[in-house]
Scaffold this motif. Structure first.
Motif, PDB file in Angstrom:
ATOM      1  N   UNK A 116      11.280  -1.398  -6.048  1.00  0.00           N
ATOM      2  CA  UNK A 116      12.335  -1.031  -7.273  1.00  0.00           C
ATOM      3  C   UNK A 116      13.611  -0.453  -7.922  1.00  0.00           C
ATOM      4  N   UNK A 117      13.709   0.329  -6.703  1.00  0.00           N
ATOM      5  CA  UNK A 117      15.089   1.135  -6.843  1.00  0.00           C
ATOM      6  C   UNK A 117      15.972   0.513  -5.842  1.00  0.00           C
ATOM      7  N   UNK A 118      15.753   0.132  -4.560  1.00  0.00           N
ATOM      8  CA  UNK A 118      16.924  -0.665  -3.521  1.00  0.00           C
ATOM      9  C   UNK A 118      17.195  -2.373  -4.174  1.00  0.00           C
ATOM     10  N   UNK A 119      15.834  -3.744  -5.453  1.00  0.00           N
ATOM     11  CA  UNK A 119      16.262  -5.062  -5.198  1.00  0.00           C
ATOM     12  C   UNK A 119      17.589  -4.650  -6.164  1.00  0.00           C
ATOM     13  N   UNK A 120      17.536  -4.223  -7.210  1.00  0.00           N
ATOM     14  CA  UNK A 120      18.500  -4.592  -8.030  1.00  0.00           C
ATOM     15  C   UNK A 120      20.081  -3.861  -6.980  1.00  0.00           C
ATOM     16  N   UNK A 121      20.429  -3.316  -6.629  1.00  0.00           N
ATOM     17  CA  UNK A 121      21.226  -3.511  -5.698  1.00  0.00           C
ATOM     18  C   UNK A 121      21.543  -3.919  -4.943  1.00  0.00           C
ATOM     19  N   UNK A 122      20.767  -4.615  -4.037  1.00  0.00           N
ATOM     20  CA  UNK A 122      21.227  -5.650  -3.406  1.00  0.00           C
ATOM     21  C   UNK A 122      21.028  -6.593  -4.015  1.00  0.00           C
ATOM     22  N   UNK A 123      20.709  -6.841  -5.600  1.00  0.00           N
ATOM     23  CA  UNK A 123      20.526  -8.394  -6.192  1.00  0.00           C
ATOM     24  C   UNK A 123      22.509  -8.557  -6.420  1.00  0.00           C
ATOM     25  N   UNK A 124      22.663  -7.051  -6.652  1.00  0.00           N
ATOM     26  CA  UNK A 124      24.099  -6.655  -7.379  1.00  0.00           C
ATOM     27  C   UNK A 124      25.067  -6.825  -6.214  1.00  0.00           C
ATOM     28  N   UNK A 125      24.933  -7.105  -4.692  1.00  0.00           N
ATOM     29  CA  UNK A 125      25.878  -7.061  -3.768  1.00  0.00           C
ATOM     30  C   UNK A 125      26.053  -8.628  -3.133  1.00  0.00           C
ATOM     31  N   UNK A 167      -7.967  -2.803   2.930  1.00  0.00           N
ATOM     32  CA  UNK A 167      -6.901  -1.646   3.151  1.00  0.00           C
ATOM     33  C   UNK A 167      -5.841  -1.194   3.393  1.00  0.00           C
ATOM     34  N   UNK A 168      -5.706  -2.191   3.743  1.00  0.00           N
ATOM     35  CA  UNK A 168      -3.576  -1.698   4.532  1.00  0.00           C
ATOM     36  C   UNK A 168      -3.241  -2.934   4.317  1.00  0.00           C
ATOM     37  N   UNK A 169      -2.784  -3.735   3.228  1.00  0.00           N
ATOM     38  CA  UNK A 169      -2.155  -5.065   3.487  1.00  0.00           C
ATOM     39  C   UNK A 169      -0.623  -4.828   3.595  1.00  0.00           C
ATOM     40  N   UNK A 170      -0.201  -6.382   3.469  1.00  0.00           N
ATOM     41  CA  UNK A 170       0.640  -6.094   4.287  1.00  0.00           C
ATOM     42  C   UNK A 170       2.351  -6.127   2.606  1.00  0.00           C
ATOM     43  N   UNK A 171       3.366  -5.734   2.651  1.00  0.00           N
ATOM     44  CA  UNK A 171       3.791  -5.835   0.986  1.00  0.00           C
ATOM     45  C   UNK A 171       5.369  -5.472   1.546  1.00  0.00           C
ATOM     46  N   UNK A 172       5.764  -6.392   1.070  1.00  0.00           N
ATOM     47  CA  UNK A 172       7.071  -6.830   1.291  1.00  0.00           C
ATOM     48  C   UNK A 172       8.128  -5.749   0.497  1.00  0.00           C
ATOM     49  N   UNK A 173       9.184  -5.422   1.460  1.00  0.00           N
ATOM     50  CA  UNK A 173      10.116  -4.355   1.345  1.00  0.00           C
ATOM     51  C   UNK A 173      11.144  -5.075  -0.011  1.00  0.00           C
ATOM     52  N   UNK A 174      12.725  -4.121   0.107  1.00  0.00           N
ATOM     53  CA  UNK A 174      13.456  -4.909  -1.036  1.00  0.00           C
ATOM     54  C   UNK A 174      14.226  -5.942   0.325  1.00  0.00           C
ATOM     55  N   UNK A 175      14.400  -6.247   1.219  1.00  0.00           N
ATOM     56  CA  UNK A 175      15.169  -6.909   1.947  1.00  0.00           C
ATOM     57  C   UNK A 175      14.087  -8.256   1.813  1.00  0.00           C
ATOM     58  N   UNK A 176      12.822  -8.973   2.270  1.00  0.00           N
ATOM     59  CA  UNK A 176      11.877  -9.898   2.510  1.00  0.00           C
ATOM     60  C   UNK A 176      11.893 -10.057   0.604  1.00  0.00           C
ATOM     61  N   UNK A 177      11.933  -9.313  -0.521  1.00  0.00           N
ATOM     62  CA  UNK A 177      11.865  -9.569  -1.765  1.00  0.00           C
ATOM     63  C   UNK A 177      12.989 -10.373  -1.971  1.00  0.00           C
TER      64      UNK A 177
END
Length: 214
Positions: A116-125, A167-177
């Motif tokens: 949630x912190x990284x994705x908006x900044x990546x979209x701006x760039x 119990x440990x689902x894989x979750x996409x990070x900001x770069x994948x999103x």
């Protein structure tokens, strides 16, 4: 015992709702069905008294729950049409997705903490960032409504599109999103391109789009 320790140990489930979910798990591995392990993962995000949270789910498994973001998962909320395009790209060309839910006309994609912190900044760039419908990102300090463990009969309210099943689902990070957002935006842009061999129609003429005819 901390939430993380409870999640990772091998202590058998002691709550009836988990026993119910575990019963018939072999037949329950459907995309929109929460398994016992998936419920344990969700419960690990509950703040405060974990036992109280599990007791509430035990008595009302068909009711949604409100869970905090930022520790176990973040949530990226997007327009449902654009979100469907993102999921298509993630599953057809990428690594897949984590859990996904639908609620109040939005698609909720569960992502790795910090997204949630990284994705908006990546979209701006990103060059294509302006073409992406701005997502709502929920992280530390936010809470989201998650669908019930057991689907209700009304058909309304939040529902799982891709339910948690481990119990440990894989979750996409900001770069994948970001990658999924850009791919979805490019797909929309390509669909908007129309090449015609005909002269422009008169303003008052009837025009029929046959580009999708098979």
């Amino acid at each position: 015992m901390t939430t993380t320790t409870w999640l990772r140990d091998e202590t058998p489930y002691t709550h009836d709702v988990f026993r119910f979910l575990r019963t018939g798990d072999d037949d329950r591995h459907q995309t929109a069905r929460v398994t016992a392990d998936g419920a344990a993962w969700l419960a690990s995000a509950a703040s405060g008294d974990l036992g109280a949270a599990l007791a509430r789910w035990e008595t009302r498994p068909e009711s949604p729950a409100v869970l905090p973001c930022g520790t176990v998962f973040d949530v990226v909320s997007v327009d449902p049409v654009f979100g469907r395009r993102m999921l298509d790209r993630l599953w057809e060309e990428g690594p897949g997705s984590g859990p996904v839910a639908a609620h109040r006309g939005r698609m909720l994609l569960f992502a790795a903490p910090g997204t949630s912190q990284r994705l908006p900044a990546l979209l701006d760039w990103e060059e294509w960032g302006d073409a992406v419908p701005r997502p709502l990102c929920h992280g530390t300090g936010d809470a989201v409504t998650v669908p019930p463990l057991v689907p209700g009969g009304s058909g309304s309210g939040p529902r799982w599109l891709v339910a948690p099943d481990t119990r440990s689902p894989w979750l996409p990070g900001p770069e994948v999103m970001l990658w999924a957002c850009v791919r979805a935006a490019r797909m929309v842009s390509a669909a908007d391109v129309r090449v015609s061999i005909f002269a422009p129609a008169a303003q008052d003429a009837n025009v029929y789009d046959v580009s999708r005819r098979r």
